[in-house]
Design a protein around this motif. Structure first.
Motif, PDB file in Angstrom:
ATOM      1  N   ALA A 206       0.843  -1.207   0.000  1.00  0.00           N
ATOM      2  CA  ALA A 206       0.000   0.000   0.000  1.00  0.00           C
ATOM      3  C   ALA A 206       0.876   1.253   0.000  1.00  0.00           C
ATOM      4  CB  ALA A 206      -0.913  -0.014   1.226  1.00  0.00           C
ATOM      5  N   PHE A 207       1.953   1.195   0.758  1.00  0.00           N
ATOM      6  CA  PHE A 207       2.879   2.317   0.876  1.00  0.00           C
ATOM      7  C   PHE A 207       3.476   2.684  -0.479  1.00  0.00           C
ATOM      8  CE2 PHE A 207       7.318   3.717   1.661  1.00  0.00           C
ATOM      9  CZ  PHE A 207       7.071   4.874   2.378  1.00  0.00           C
ATOM     10  N   GLN A 208       3.956   1.686  -1.213  1.00  0.00           N
ATOM     11  CA  GLN A 208       4.616   1.976  -2.486  1.00  0.00           C
ATOM     12  C   GLN A 208       3.615   2.437  -3.550  1.00  0.00           C
ATOM     13  OE1 GLN A 208       8.052   2.083  -3.007  1.00  0.00           O
ATOM     14  NE2 GLN A 208       7.264   3.226  -4.745  1.00  0.00           N
ATOM     15  N   ILE A 209       2.449   1.819  -3.558  1.00  0.00           N
ATOM     16  CA  ILE A 209       1.427   2.251  -4.530  1.00  0.00           C
ATOM     17  C   ILE A 209       1.047   3.701  -4.253  1.00  0.00           C
ATOM     18  CG2 ILE A 209      -0.952   1.915  -5.324  1.00  0.00           C
ATOM     19  CD1 ILE A 209      -0.558  -1.110  -4.775  1.00  0.00           C
ATOM     20  N   THR A 210       0.878   4.037  -2.968  1.00  0.00           N
ATOM     21  CA  THR A 210       0.516   5.406  -2.604  1.00  0.00           C
ATOM     22  C   THR A 210       1.630   6.382  -2.985  1.00  0.00           C
ATOM     23  OG1 THR A 210      -0.788   4.534  -0.778  1.00  0.00           O
ATOM     24  CG2 THR A 210      -0.222   6.867  -0.687  1.00  0.00           C
ATOM     25  N   ASP A 211       2.870   5.942  -2.778  1.00  0.00           N
ATOM     26  CA  ASP A 211       4.007   6.763  -3.156  1.00  0.00           C
ATOM     27  C   ASP A 211       4.014   7.020  -4.667  1.00  0.00           C
ATOM     28  OD1 ASP A 211       6.302   7.936  -1.778  1.00  0.00           O
ATOM     29  OD2 ASP A 211       7.509   6.756  -3.178  1.00  0.00           O
ATOM     30  N   ASP A 212       3.720   5.987  -5.422  1.00  0.00           N
ATOM     31  CA  ASP A 212       3.686   6.123  -6.884  1.00  0.00           C
ATOM     32  C   ASP A 212       2.510   7.005  -7.323  1.00  0.00           C
ATOM     33  OD1 ASP A 212       5.919   4.563  -6.993  1.00  0.00           O
ATOM     34  OD2 ASP A 212       4.884   2.719  -7.544  1.00  0.00           O
ATOM     35  N   LEU A 213       1.412   6.922  -6.585  1.00  0.00           N
ATOM     36  CA  LEU A 213       0.253   7.788  -6.875  1.00  0.00           C
ATOM     37  C   LEU A 213       0.595   9.250  -6.607  1.00  0.00           C
ATOM     38  CD1 LEU A 213      -2.840   5.848  -5.519  1.00  0.00           C
ATOM     39  CD2 LEU A 213      -2.729   7.047  -7.717  1.00  0.00           C
ATOM     40  N   LEU A 214       1.304   9.492  -5.518  1.00  0.00           N
ATOM     41  CA  LEU A 214       1.687  10.859  -5.171  1.00  0.00           C
ATOM     42  C   LEU A 214       2.502  11.505  -6.280  1.00  0.00           C
ATOM     43  CD1 LEU A 214       2.649  10.743  -1.383  1.00  0.00           C
ATOM     44  CD2 LEU A 214       0.981  12.274  -2.460  1.00  0.00           C
ATOM     45  N   ARG A 283      -7.944   6.224  -9.838  1.00  0.00           N
ATOM     46  CA  ARG A 283      -8.979   5.602  -9.017  1.00  0.00           C
ATOM     47  C   ARG A 283      -8.683   4.112  -8.817  1.00  0.00           C
ATOM     48  NH1 ARG A 283     -13.425   2.890  -9.499  1.00  0.00           N
ATOM     49  NH2 ARG A 283     -13.137   2.725 -11.751  1.00  0.00           N
ATOM     50  N   LEU A 284      -8.285   3.444  -9.884  1.00  0.00           N
ATOM     51  CA  LEU A 284      -8.005   2.005  -9.777  1.00  0.00           C
ATOM     52  C   LEU A 284      -6.812   1.732  -8.856  1.00  0.00           C
ATOM     53  CD1 LEU A 284      -8.556   0.995 -13.523  1.00  0.00           C
ATOM     54  CD2 LEU A 284      -9.994   0.338 -11.565  1.00  0.00           C
ATOM     55  N   SER A 285      -5.813   2.609  -8.930  1.00  0.00           N
ATOM     56  CA  SER A 285      -4.628   2.428  -8.060  1.00  0.00           C
ATOM     57  C   SER A 285      -5.011   2.652  -6.605  1.00  0.00           C
ATOM     58  CB  SER A 285      -3.514   3.398  -8.463  1.00  0.00           C
ATOM     59  OG  SER A 285      -3.138   3.199  -9.812  1.00  0.00           O
ATOM     60  N   GLU A 286      -5.806   3.692  -6.370  1.00  0.00           N
ATOM     61  CA  GLU A 286      -6.276   3.949  -5.003  1.00  0.00           C
ATOM     62  C   GLU A 286      -7.022   2.736  -4.465  1.00  0.00           C
ATOM     63  OE1 GLU A 286      -6.936   8.829  -5.221  1.00  0.00           O
ATOM     64  OE2 GLU A 286      -8.652   7.477  -5.445  1.00  0.00           O
ATOM     65  N   LYS A 287      -7.831   2.173  -5.329  1.00  0.00           N
ATOM     66  CA  LYS A 287      -8.623   1.008  -4.919  1.00  0.00           C
ATOM     67  C   LYS A 287      -7.713  -0.151  -4.527  1.00  0.00           C
ATOM     68  CE  LYS A 287     -12.307  -1.489  -6.970  1.00  0.00           C
ATOM     69  NZ  LYS A 287     -13.072  -1.717  -8.217  1.00  0.00           N
ATOM     70  N   LEU A 288      -6.673  -0.366  -5.323  1.00  0.00           N
ATOM     71  CA  LEU A 288      -5.771  -1.485  -5.023  1.00  0.00           C
ATOM     72  C   LEU A 288      -5.008  -1.205  -3.721  1.00  0.00           C
ATOM     73  CD1 LEU A 288      -4.796  -4.220  -5.812  1.00  0.00           C
ATOM     74  CD2 LEU A 288      -3.142  -3.195  -7.374  1.00  0.00           C
ATOM     75  N   ALA A 289      -4.542   0.031  -3.546  1.00  0.00           N
ATOM     76  CA  ALA A 289      -3.849   0.384  -2.293  1.00  0.00           C
ATOM     77  C   ALA A 289      -4.773   0.136  -1.105  1.00  0.00           C
ATOM     78  CB  ALA A 289      -3.396   1.840  -2.330  1.00  0.00           C
ATOM     79  N   PHE A 318      -2.402   5.347   8.050  1.00  0.00           N
ATOM     80  CA  PHE A 318      -1.616   6.543   7.724  1.00  0.00           C
ATOM     81  C   PHE A 318      -0.875   6.383   6.401  1.00  0.00           C
ATOM     82  CE2 PHE A 318       2.571   8.599   7.800  1.00  0.00           C
ATOM     83  CZ  PHE A 318       2.178   9.918   7.842  1.00  0.00           C
ATOM     84  N   VAL A 319      -0.284   5.215   6.239  1.00  0.00           N
ATOM     85  CA  VAL A 319       0.551   4.958   5.067  1.00  0.00           C
ATOM     86  C   VAL A 319      -0.244   5.107   3.770  1.00  0.00           C
ATOM     87  CG1 VAL A 319       1.457   2.930   3.845  1.00  0.00           C
ATOM     88  CG2 VAL A 319       2.442   3.610   6.041  1.00  0.00           C
ATOM     89  N   ALA A 320      -1.506   4.703   3.828  1.00  0.00           N
ATOM     90  CA  ALA A 320      -2.322   4.741   2.603  1.00  0.00           C
ATOM     91  C   ALA A 320      -3.088   6.054   2.463  1.00  0.00           C
ATOM     92  CB  ALA A 320      -3.293   3.571   2.602  1.00  0.00           C
ATOM     93  N   GLN A 321      -2.823   6.962   3.370  1.00  0.00           N
ATOM     94  CA  GLN A 321      -3.510   8.247   3.377  1.00  0.00           C
ATOM     95  C   GLN A 321      -3.053   9.080   2.185  1.00  0.00           C
ATOM     96  OE1 GLN A 321      -3.668   9.908   7.476  1.00  0.00           O
ATOM     97  NE2 GLN A 321      -2.806  11.692   6.470  1.00  0.00           N
TER      98      GLN A 321
END
Lengths: 324, 324
Positions: A206-214, A283-289, A318-321
């Protein structure tokens, strides 16, 4: 908010780990590259040490022992950051890398090696062969992840599965073993340590996906660098892969990525970023995270209901925030 | 001659170590840089594994255990070679390192990291915390040695003592612990392991001085590269330092080294090499190497008189052998 309380409650233990980190690299400090000193002073969230400490709460928590696991994990993380930065800084003069630039890069490389070595020196204080087996295995996987990432630069044919395997190696594994080794260093039961590993793995994903989304959705102010840095470097992340699956987006995004790839200097990736933002990729990435975060929380339910369990839940949330 | 008999007598054990080395890096082989594969296939003398095996003869020799120490030491050596080579290959285009060159260098760096990681995976099979403490300590010292070497490039004010401290870290230490860990992995008494360490240290010092002498006195055919490569890179070695102490040589040699330093491209160091050859530097360096060899042989006298002791003596004599 909850996170701040958590850090406050761990403050004195984290300070001791900070001291241990400083002591680990300070005896030979004059020789260390500035990058490493800077890195140490810059601090950061110390996510891995915090997770090690919390993992240790599920066993016989003793800072005297567990501090070595916490410091070792942070040092391994720091070393990987140093090596990540090495080659990009290359300076050139008259078409040749300057001797100075070459030296600095080599110094940086050996600084990373040195910090890695120090991580093992610290870990060997624990005198537990199992810890070394887990640590060394993770180091190997991280290297493969780094190599995969480089090999996959600008590879628009890679699948989501491919991406997930890469971030598992590159990021999730180290967070997973942070939590697990906290438990092991504190002598927690094996079943508990395995659950800690699984929790850390899901959080890491979740952390890395969120980082990539950011990097796609964040503002320059928020993320400290222009958005789209990953794409400029060639790193094709999850939202991009999803966007590439979208008929109305695909062709133009492919052309943009090809253009970035071809450009000799730092290319402008803002058009590609806009395309990804306008796609379903975000949206799809957020969903997966969110799915990984939910899994992490479900793993926690199987652990003893102590306050560290609630802290780990707070970390997962927090990590997925995401506040782009 | 004696060395060939030694290798012949260890042949089947060395073959098993070769298999272990190949297995260690082959599972992920497609990802490995060509340099690493090449390195493995190129073979080399496998000096460190041979010394590990001989060290093990002073305890309860069991290849099932000792093979892990032998392979780990060779992998650490290989990783250091990979990292030594990393930055020098940098390729440039239009004043910028090409993306490809950057990748290749990063791949090479992570390949070195990977081989280092594999060394630790292999070593952790031994489940002996002491071995990890010694290994990680040596890795740290080697990194400091590498950084010292880079920092001391073209430093003509360094002393012989400075040089000796550097090669101790860079070379002698790994050979010292190879011999020591062979003993430890075989459960030899601590006093014996300490002697094995001291033997390895003296041999390692003689080895590096001889290597540095070869770069001055060897023919291109003999050493596989033009003599004077060290100086071209900026590496000021023992014969050069001695030559710099000689009034009739000093000024011209200093000027030559300054010229090499200033030149942007690969400089010609043949004049500097001639100056060193014409000085007392070669003879004095040979003398110091011989002193280390003599010390190594004296250490051996304190060890039990088994055939491995004679083999170690042969290695000490071979290492310091000079046929320019």
């Amino acid at each position: 908010m909850k996170l701040m309380q958590l850090y406050a409650s761990l403050k004195s233990d984290l300070q001791k780990i900070e001291d241990l980190l400083a002591a680990s690299v300070s005896s030979d400090l004059p020789l260390l590259g500035e990058s490493a000193q800077h890195l140490l002073k810059a601090g950061g969230k110390r996510l891995r040490p915090v997770i090690v400490l919390l993992g240790g709460k599920f066993g016989r928590y003793s800072l005297d022992r567990i501090q070595y696991a916490a410091a070792a994990l942070e040092l391994i993380h720091m070393a990987s950051l140093v090596h990540d930065d090495v080659i990009d800084d290359a300076d050139t003069r008259r078409g040749q890398p300057t001797v100075k630039a070459k030296w600095d890069n080599r110094i940086a490389m050996f600084t990373g090696d040195y910090i890695n070595g120090k991580a093992l020196v610290v870990a060997s204080q624990l005198e537990n062969p199992r810890i070394h087996q887990i640590l060394s295995g993770a180091i190997v996987q991280m290297c493969i992840g780094e190599m995969e990432q480089i090999r996959d630069f600008f590879n628009t044919k890679q699948t989501v599965r491919h991406y997930l395997r890469r971030i598992r190696r590159k990021t999730a594994l180290l967070i997973a073993i942070s939590c697990q080794l906290g438990g092991i260093a504190a002598g927690a039961p094996e079943a508990v340590c395995n659950l800690l590993y699984r929790y850390g793995y899901q959080v890491g994903m979740a952390f890395q996906i969120t980082d990539d989304l950011l990097d796609i959705c964040g503002t320059e102010k928020k993320i400290g660098k222009p958005p789209g840095s990953d794409l400029r470097q060639g790193n094709v992340t999850l939202p991009v892969l999803y966007a590439l699956e979208e008929p109305g987006i695909r062709e133009e995004l492919l052309a943009e990525i090809a253009r970035i790839r071809e450009s000799e200097d730092a290319a402008d990736s803002s058009r590609a970023v806009k395309l990804v933002r306008s796609s379903q990729g975000v949206r799809l990435s957020e969903k997966l995270a969110d799915r990984y975060t939910a899994k992490a929380l479900r793993v926690l339910e199987q652990l003893p209901d102590i306050s560290a369990r609630r802290n780990l839940a707070d970390i997962a949330k927090f990590v997925a925030q995401r506040t782009y």
